[in-house]
Write a protein that holds these residues in place. Structure first.
Motif, PDB file in Angstrom:
ATOM      1  N   LEU A 161       0.827  -1.205   0.000  1.00  0.00           N
ATOM      2  CA  LEU A 161       0.000   0.000   0.000  1.00  0.00           C
ATOM      3  C   LEU A 161       0.863   1.258   0.000  1.00  0.00           C
ATOM      4  CD1 LEU A 161      -2.614  -1.267   2.582  1.00  0.00           C
ATOM      5  CD2 LEU A 161      -3.173  -0.533   0.260  1.00  0.00           C
ATOM      6  N   GLN A 166       0.111   5.302  -0.573  1.00  0.00           N
ATOM      7  CA  GLN A 166      -0.998   5.465   0.360  1.00  0.00           C
ATOM      8  C   GLN A 166      -0.486   5.422   1.790  1.00  0.00           C
ATOM      9  OE1 GLN A 166      -3.707   6.363  -0.934  1.00  0.00           O
ATOM     10  NE2 GLN A 166      -3.165   5.786  -3.032  1.00  0.00           N
ATOM     11  N   LEU A 483      -6.498  -0.847  -2.877  1.00  0.00           N
ATOM     12  CA  LEU A 483      -6.046   0.142  -3.862  1.00  0.00           C
ATOM     13  C   LEU A 483      -7.112   0.371  -4.929  1.00  0.00           C
ATOM     14  CD1 LEU A 483      -2.319  -0.951  -4.154  1.00  0.00           C
ATOM     15  CD2 LEU A 483      -3.167   1.213  -3.256  1.00  0.00           C
TER      16      LEU A 483
END
Lengths: 569, 144, 321
Positions: A161, A166, A483
């Motif tokens: 991630l 993110q 995602l």
């Protein structure tokens, strides 16, 4: 309420329905039902011309409601909802009557089947007059993610991630990352260094600007719903952190089976009976020796300890067979003149490279001794001297003989079991556990990382015993799902949910504790309960419990169901 | 004409309704006396629905949900279990025979079991005879 | 027609007189009523006769407050008569609104009632075989008394009702409010429940509410109550969450659980069934045996859930065996 104009469409489904249900009779009865403007039958209602018929009739006759008497709604509700929408009215103005799976296919008396089909159609006609126009909505999705557990699965998910730019919060209970893999020396089947594998990941995670690592920390609360979670984390100092995330990945892993429970193995009594993890510690220190400090000449590795057992855990712990072979190789490598025996039930060499590994281990002159499941061997001292070695008594299956194997060191391949605190975790994030205590996935075959709670994913051994490659795969799968959602930016909320009718809520709070998705919150100031529609899964239990009738289960209202009950009798 | 019971069935979408559909795809034959109303979860079912069905003259009511522990909505069936326990007591006081209202667990793969339950319940209800609710109401009115 | 006094009647069916007392409990207000209205029939307090009512023109009465359930032929006859003679007929009090306490008689058969009252009661003279019947003859004279019905009814199961004033009895403040509304013509839609709110008691109840999970039920005297916490949460079955508010929360404020006399909320068809659903939902157990044990803590579930509303319920009465 204005008079509804209802169209009734009866499908013959070729001969599937027509063979047993007299479609013409149902149509005739339908024309006499209140509100029915037009009724007809067609051979395949779900076909393009069939759907066209519905769409056209809505326009030509100004229909406001549609009933399709055909197969199970689980089959074609979606199809007909779209046809209705194309006709220019709200897709929820459709109701289906199941006159195939639950009528024509299961009854052999045409008169009775037709009567039942008519009754079901009438129930649908009466219900559909009360349908409301429902609209889908969207709520925004917070792109941050909470990863619970800093073992191999958690580290992988976090990296996946964070590498996609993110924000990740990684919460780990212990003072260091790595979980159970941190206790390993090498990994099967290629005998790679677990330490190297882990060191690389831990370094990247700790240094990654996108990952906030919280060690000696614990998630103590989780409010909210998919796209909008509000976790509370208690960190090392005792302080409470309030975060905002859109998704949660649970990677809490497993704990090992307590070998003292298998009394005949003498773990805890006999000093040289050790567990697999205790052997790992020895291997990491670089020295395999008995408690007295001697180099063992006869080493036995016992498989299926606590696993595949009627008495302990019925399931297979998946990794122990190959790990047992790993030990055979490592011990032979550390002590070339040692005799190593693997006492096993079945050799589970399912993975890539594993059969070869098995073959190589056999070639390295490991002795394989098979015992019967639920007829476990017995380990005892050979004499009276605790340092005088042990004897393992077992019935060897392939020869059928009762044998005794001398051993200086016995390694018990303890199985995996759910962590002691897994029920607490499950309750916290609102997921379920199966009968063995592992977290339940959304679908065993088609959806192994999602759970019934939208936005909460599971990865790694906490879902079921598995090895490192599978844990990594699941962690990456969960990350990919997240995602994808982040990419969409918005979460679609199903139009069917329950809502509290403000004007009727007395704030009695009967509903508050009932929601399995914690979608009901209480406003202390207004003294009213409120349902977060995005989190609501429409099970209806709050609507059924509300003593004021203040909760309406959209599309399954009391009024609609009463109309169905009246119509069906 | 012989008495044919009319039983209202309340089935949950994920387990029992799917199980009933499976009986259909498997072409298992069973009595036509149960007319099904689909809900998403048995937890949606209130005692009111059963009482409504009985007051409309239903000879029986059958509620089918997921096995305990398997509910698609985690624990909906436990709530049903509790409500049903309370409802049964009140039904007894109402003089409604115990066998007229039944709660059963049917999973999505138990098509045959669903058929068995329908047949069994139809038989038992047939033996009990028609519901006396409407007859009694008519008799009460005639007595005025 | 200016300054014409309101013509009203206050009548009782199968009643206890409590509703009449509630009207009198409005204290000085009753004098205002006497000033505003001519009370043409009020059996408990005035001298009107049935033949006076029979002699009236249709709709001569502006208002009739009918309290008590309909249990015998006289109740029905006068209910119909008053309906014809009244512009507005109000079902006043729980019995007329829902059937009330007399409604619980729907759990027993008429034979059982007569048998208990006249034959097997311990206070009767032994050997008594006389059971009243609607027609008797003695000394060449015939006597008709009202026929007892096999079950009790609420008023709107017999005649068309314009408004409902709930309560056992309705709170005096509400009686005042209703009478004033009628006097001034400020009336809501026909068929409304007047003098009560559209929310349940919990809205008005000052007790603190938190998580509702109950492991055991108690009678009010079995535990030392916390006066500030919700009664239901303490395991005392309070029907307040399924009951309209408007009574001033008199019972819970006195340490007694609400018994449901103001009747169900507007969206609810069957008050008892709703309450049972809520009660069962908050039982903190998943084990069938434990659930039964917890329910055993309520000795009379039917009486608890349907104390005032049995005739108004979906099934309305017990089916005789």
């Amino acid at each position: 309420m204005a008079e509804e104009r209802i169209g009734v469409f009866v499908c013959n489904c070729g001969t599937n329905i027509a063979k047993m249900v007299d479609g013409a009779a149902v149509v005739k009865a339908a024309t006499e039902m209140p509100g029915v403007e037009v009724a007809c039958a067609y051979k395949y209602m779900c076909s393009n011309p069939g759907q066209e018929l519905i769409t056209r009739d809505i326009r030509d006759h100004g229909l406001s409601r549609v009933v399709v008497a055909a197969c199970s709604p689980r089959m074609h509700e979606g199809t007909f909802r779209k046809a209705v929408e194309r006709g220019g009215i709200n897709p929820y103005f459709l109701e289906m009557a199941n006159i195939r799976e639950q009528c024509s296919w299961v009854h052999d008396d045409p008169a009775a089947a037709t009567e039942k089909a008519t009754a079901l159609t009438r129930a649908s006609v009466q219900r559909v007059t009360h349908h409301q126009p429902l609209e889908k909505r969207s709520v925004p999705m917070c792109p941050a993610t909470l990863v619970i557990g800093g073992g191999i699965a958690g580290l992988t998910a976090a990296l996946e991630l964070a590498d996609a730019d993110q924000q990740v919060y990684l919460v780990e209970r212990q003072a260091q990352l790595g979980g159970n893999v941190a206790r390993l020396d090498l990994t099967a089947p290629y005998l790679d260094s677990a330490r190297d594998l882990l060191r690389d990941r831990v370094t990247r995670v700790t240094r990654h600007p996108g990952i906030q690592v919280l060690l000696e920390s614990q998630v103590v609360g989780l409010q909210g719903f998919v796209g909008n979670f509000r976790p509370t984390v208690k960190i090392g100092t005792g302080e409470l952190l309030h975060l905002e995330v859109g998704s949660v990945v649970v990677c809490t892993g497993y704990q090992e089976f307590d070998a003292t429970r298998v009394r005949q193995y003498g773990y805890g009594r006999l000093p040289d009976v050790i567990t697999s993890f205790e052997l790992e510690a020895m291997l990491r220190r670089g020295k395999v020796e008995t408690r007295a400090g001697k180099t063992p000449r006869h080493v036995a590795v016992v498989h299926c300890v606590g696993s595949r057992s009627r008495e302990f855990h019925p399931y297979c712990s998946r990794v122990c067979c190959m790990t047992g072979l790993k030990y055979a190789n490592e011990i032979k490598s550390a002590i070339p003149e040692a005799y190593v025996s693997n006492l096993y039930v079945d050799m589970s060499a399912f993975g890539k490279g594993c059969e070869d590994f098995y073959k190589r281990t056999a070639e390295a002159r490991t002795i394989f001794l098979m015992y019967e499941k639920n007829q476990a061997p017995e380990i005892r001292l050979a004499g009276t001297d605790p340092e005088g070695g042990m004897l393992i008594a077992m019935k060897e299956r392939l020869s059928g003989e009762e044998i005794e194997i001398p051993s200086d060191l016995v390694v018990l391949m303890v199985g995996m079991e759910p962590r002691r605190d897994s029920d607490e975790v499950a309750r916290l994030v609102n997921i379920s556990r199966d009968k063995d205590g592992w977290f339940i996935e959304s679908h065993p075959k088609l959806d192994p990382v999602a759970t019934t709670t939208d936005g909460v994913f599971i990865a790694g051994a906490c879902q079921a015993p598995k090895d490192i490659p599978d844990s990594v795969a699941q962690a990456r799968a969960a990350a990919a799902r997240i995602l994808a959602k982040i990419h969409q930016g918005m979460i679609a909320v199903d139009a069917v949910y329950a809502e509290v009718l403000e004007a009727h809520c007395s704030g009695c709070r009967v509903c508050n504790e009932l929601c399995p998705y914690t979608a009901i919150e209480y406003d202390e100031v207004a003294r009213r309960s409120h349902i977060i529609s995005a989190a609501c899964k429409a099970c209806g239990c709050c609507a059924a419990a509300c003593p004021s009738g203040a909760i309406q289960a959209r599309h399954f209202t009391d009024q609609q169901i009463f109309a169905q009950i009246e119509g069906v009798l | 004409m012989a008495f044919e019971p009319r039983i209202v069935g309340f089935l949950c979408n994920w387990c029992s309704y799917t199980g009933a559909d499976l009986a259909g795809t498997s072409r298992i034959k069973y009595a036509p006396n149960v007319r099904v109303i689909r809900v998403m979860c048995t937890a949606r079912i209130e005692p009111t629905f059963v009482l409504k069905a009985l007051s409309e003259g239903a000879d029986g009511a059958l509620i089918c949900g997921c096995h305990p522990g398997d509910c698609h909505y985690v624990e909906g069936n436990y709530k049903t279990m509790r409500r049903f326990a309370a409802l049964k007591r009140v039904l007894r006081t109402y003089g409604i025979e115990e066998e007229r209202v039944r709660l059963e667990w049917v999973s999505a793969s138990e098509g045959a079991r669903f058929a068995e339950i329908v047949n069994d319940m139809t038989e038992r209800t047939r033996k009990l005879g028609p519901s006396r609710v409407k007859v009694q109401r008519a008799a009460d009115t005639a007595a005025r | 027609m200016a300054d014409r006094k309101l013509q009203i009647a206050i009548y009782w069916g199968a009643a206890c007189g409590g509703c009449d007392v509630a009207i009198l409990d409005t204290n000085e207000f009753i004098l205002d009523v006497a000033a505003l209205a001519d009370i043409r029939l009020w059996p408990i307090a005035t001298d009107g006769k049935y033949r006076d009512v029979e002699a009236m023109a249709d709709e001569e009465l502006d208002l009739t407050l009918f309290h008590g359930a309909v249990r015998n032929s006289e109740n029905e006859k006068i209910a119909r008569m008053l309906r014809a003679k009244s512009k507005l007929l109000v079902a006043f009090g729980s019995c007329a609104h829902l059937g009330g306490i007399p409604g619980l008689a729907n759990l027993v058969d008429l034979d059982q009632i007569l048998e208990t009252a006249y034959l097997s009661n311990p206070s009767l003279e032994p050997g008594n075989v006389t059971v009243p019947s609607s027609h008797s003859e003695a000394n060449g004279h015939a006597l008709e008394i009202p026929r007892l019905y096999p079950r009790a009814y609420k008023l709107d199961q017999i005649v068309d009702v314009d408004y409902y004033v709930p309560g056992c009895p309705p709170a005096p403040a509400q009686v005042k409010g209703v009478l004033l509304a009628i006097a001034t013509g400020a009336l809501p839609a026909k068929g409304s429940v007047v003098g009560a709110s559209d929310r349940a008691m919990c809205d008005e109840c000052g007790r603190h509410k938190s998580e509702k999970l109950v492991k055991q039920f108690f009678r009010p005297w079995q535990i030392i109550q916390d006066p500030d916490e919700c009664l239901l949460e303490q395991g005392i079955p309070c029907v307040g969450s399924a009951t309209r508010s408007g009574c001033g929360v008199r019972c819970p404020n006195s340490g007694m659980p609400c018994r449901g006399c103001y009747g169900p909320l507007p969206n609810v068809k069957d008050q008892g069934a709703r309450f049972l659903s809520a009660l069962a939902s908050i039982i903190d157990s998943r084990d069938p045996e434990e659930i039964e044990m917890i329910l055993d803590g309520i000795p009379d579930l039917m009486g608890l859930a349907y104390r005032f509303g049995l005739p108004a319920s979906l099934l309305q009465r017990r089916l005789p065996s």
